[in-house]
Write a protein that holds these residues in place. Structure first.
Motif, PDB file in Angstrom:
ATOM      1  N   TYR A 109      -0.394  11.038  -9.167  1.00  0.00           N
ATOM      2  CA  TYR A 109       0.321  11.551 -10.335  1.00  0.00           C
ATOM      3  C   TYR A 109       1.050  10.426 -11.065  1.00  0.00           C
ATOM      4  O   TYR A 109       0.971  10.303 -12.290  1.00  0.00           O
ATOM      5  CB  TYR A 109       1.324  12.632  -9.928  1.00  0.00           C
ATOM      6  CG  TYR A 109       2.261  13.007 -11.044  1.00  0.00           C
ATOM      7  CD1 TYR A 109       1.827  13.787 -12.100  1.00  0.00           C
ATOM      8  CD2 TYR A 109       3.571  12.548 -11.052  1.00  0.00           C
ATOM      9  CE1 TYR A 109       2.675  14.116 -13.137  1.00  0.00           C
ATOM     10  CE2 TYR A 109       4.430  12.867 -12.081  1.00  0.00           C
ATOM     11  CZ  TYR A 109       3.979  13.660 -13.128  1.00  0.00           C
ATOM     12  OH  TYR A 109       4.811  13.966 -14.153  1.00  0.00           O
ATOM     13  N   VAL A 110       1.746   9.590 -10.320  1.00  0.00           N
ATOM     14  CA  VAL A 110       2.548   8.518 -10.924  1.00  0.00           C
ATOM     15  C   VAL A 110       1.658   7.529 -11.672  1.00  0.00           C
ATOM     16  O   VAL A 110       1.901   7.210 -12.841  1.00  0.00           O
ATOM     17  CB  VAL A 110       3.383   7.797  -9.848  1.00  0.00           C
ATOM     18  CG1 VAL A 110       4.034   6.551 -10.412  1.00  0.00           C
ATOM     19  CG2 VAL A 110       4.437   8.732  -9.282  1.00  0.00           C
ATOM     20  N   TRP A 111       0.615   7.047 -11.009  1.00  0.00           N
ATOM     21  CA  TRP A 111      -0.227   6.033 -11.639  1.00  0.00           C
ATOM     22  C   TRP A 111      -1.081   6.595 -12.770  1.00  0.00           C
ATOM     23  O   TRP A 111      -1.343   5.896 -13.755  1.00  0.00           O
ATOM     24  CB  TRP A 111      -1.068   5.329 -10.587  1.00  0.00           C
ATOM     25  CG  TRP A 111      -0.187   4.541  -9.650  1.00  0.00           C
ATOM     26  CD1 TRP A 111      -0.005   4.778  -8.326  1.00  0.00           C
ATOM     27  CD2 TRP A 111       0.658   3.447  -9.988  1.00  0.00           C
ATOM     28  NE1 TRP A 111       0.904   3.887  -7.809  1.00  0.00           N
ATOM     29  CE2 TRP A 111       1.331   3.054  -8.816  1.00  0.00           C
ATOM     30  CE3 TRP A 111       0.928   2.758 -11.160  1.00  0.00           C
ATOM     31  CZ2 TRP A 111       2.244   2.009  -8.790  1.00  0.00           C
ATOM     32  CZ3 TRP A 111       1.845   1.709 -11.131  1.00  0.00           C
ATOM     33  CH2 TRP A 111       2.481   1.354  -9.961  1.00  0.00           C
ATOM     34  N   SER A 112      -1.483   7.863 -12.673  1.00  0.00           N
ATOM     35  CA  SER A 112      -2.221   8.444 -13.806  1.00  0.00           C
ATOM     36  C   SER A 112      -1.292   8.644 -15.002  1.00  0.00           C
ATOM     37  O   SER A 112      -1.701   8.472 -16.157  1.00  0.00           O
ATOM     38  CB  SER A 112      -2.883   9.761 -13.408  1.00  0.00           C
ATOM     39  OG  SER A 112      -1.906  10.729 -13.061  1.00  0.00           O
ATOM     40  N   ALA A 113      -0.033   8.978 -14.767  1.00  0.00           N
ATOM     41  CA  ALA A 113       0.933   9.104 -15.867  1.00  0.00           C
ATOM     42  C   ALA A 113       1.137   7.755 -16.550  1.00  0.00           C
ATOM     43  O   ALA A 113       1.178   7.673 -17.787  1.00  0.00           O
ATOM     44  CB  ALA A 113       2.258   9.654 -15.350  1.00  0.00           C
ATOM     45  N   SER A 152       0.830  -1.206   0.000  1.00  0.00           N
ATOM     46  CA  SER A 152       0.000   0.000   0.000  1.00  0.00           C
ATOM     47  C   SER A 152       0.865   1.257   0.000  1.00  0.00           C
ATOM     48  O   SER A 152       0.510   2.255  -0.635  1.00  0.00           O
ATOM     49  CB  SER A 152      -0.963   0.012   1.185  1.00  0.00           C
ATOM     50  OG  SER A 152      -0.244   0.059   2.399  1.00  0.00           O
ATOM     51  N   ALA A 153       2.011   1.212   0.684  1.00  0.00           N
ATOM     52  CA  ALA A 153       2.930   2.360   0.643  1.00  0.00           C
ATOM     53  C   ALA A 153       3.513   2.524  -0.750  1.00  0.00           C
ATOM     54  O   ALA A 153       3.700   3.643  -1.235  1.00  0.00           O
ATOM     55  CB  ALA A 153       4.049   2.187   1.668  1.00  0.00           C
ATOM     56  N   PHE A 154       3.782   1.402  -1.406  1.00  0.00           N
ATOM     57  CA  PHE A 154       4.275   1.458  -2.785  1.00  0.00           C
ATOM     58  C   PHE A 154       3.236   2.060  -3.718  1.00  0.00           C
ATOM     59  O   PHE A 154       3.549   2.912  -4.556  1.00  0.00           O
ATOM     60  CB  PHE A 154       4.669   0.060  -3.254  1.00  0.00           C
ATOM     61  CG  PHE A 154       4.999  -0.012  -4.714  1.00  0.00           C
ATOM     62  CD1 PHE A 154       6.170   0.540  -5.204  1.00  0.00           C
ATOM     63  CD2 PHE A 154       4.142  -0.637  -5.605  1.00  0.00           C
ATOM     64  CE1 PHE A 154       6.487   0.468  -6.542  1.00  0.00           C
ATOM     65  CE2 PHE A 154       4.447  -0.710  -6.950  1.00  0.00           C
ATOM     66  CZ  PHE A 154       5.622  -0.157  -7.420  1.00  0.00           C
ATOM     67  N   LEU A 155       1.990   1.625  -3.584  1.00  0.00           N
ATOM     68  CA  LEU A 155       0.929   2.125  -4.462  1.00  0.00           C
ATOM     69  C   LEU A 155       0.637   3.601  -4.230  1.00  0.00           C
ATOM     70  O   LEU A 155       0.322   4.327  -5.172  1.00  0.00           O
ATOM     71  CB  LEU A 155      -0.340   1.294  -4.286  1.00  0.00           C
ATOM     72  CG  LEU A 155      -0.248  -0.144  -4.791  1.00  0.00           C
ATOM     73  CD1 LEU A 155      -1.525  -0.895  -4.473  1.00  0.00           C
ATOM     74  CD2 LEU A 155       0.065  -0.200  -6.269  1.00  0.00           C
ATOM     75  N   SER A 156       0.729   4.063  -2.990  1.00  0.00           N
ATOM     76  CA  SER A 156       0.453   5.473  -2.728  1.00  0.00           C
ATOM     77  C   SER A 156       1.662   6.347  -3.036  1.00  0.00           C
ATOM     78  O   SER A 156       1.528   7.539  -3.265  1.00  0.00           O
ATOM     79  CB  SER A 156       0.014   5.680  -1.284  1.00  0.00           C
ATOM     80  OG  SER A 156       1.084   5.405  -0.400  1.00  0.00           O
TER      81      SER A 156
END
Length: 58
Positions: A18-22, A7-11
């Protein structure tokens, strides 16, 4: 691994959105490019095939 949990990795701290939307936009752009290229190839192949058949009957 630099993160304590998944969960810390995903957040990613506060940068997860920003990271996951990119990554998501990049994946969508690549998928669109592949689809567009295959579609154009199919249309060109069909056009050339019709032209070939038209010239064969002459």
């Amino acid at each position: 691994m630099a993160f304590d949990s998944v969960s810390a990795f995903l957040s990613m701290g506060t940068h997860g959105v920003y990271v996951w939307s990119a990554y998501g936009f990049s994946a969508l752009a690549l998928a669109w490019l592949v689809w567009n290229t295959l579609s154009a190839r199919r249309k060109t192949r069909d056009t050339l095939h019709k032209r070939f058949l038209r010239n064969q009957t002459r």
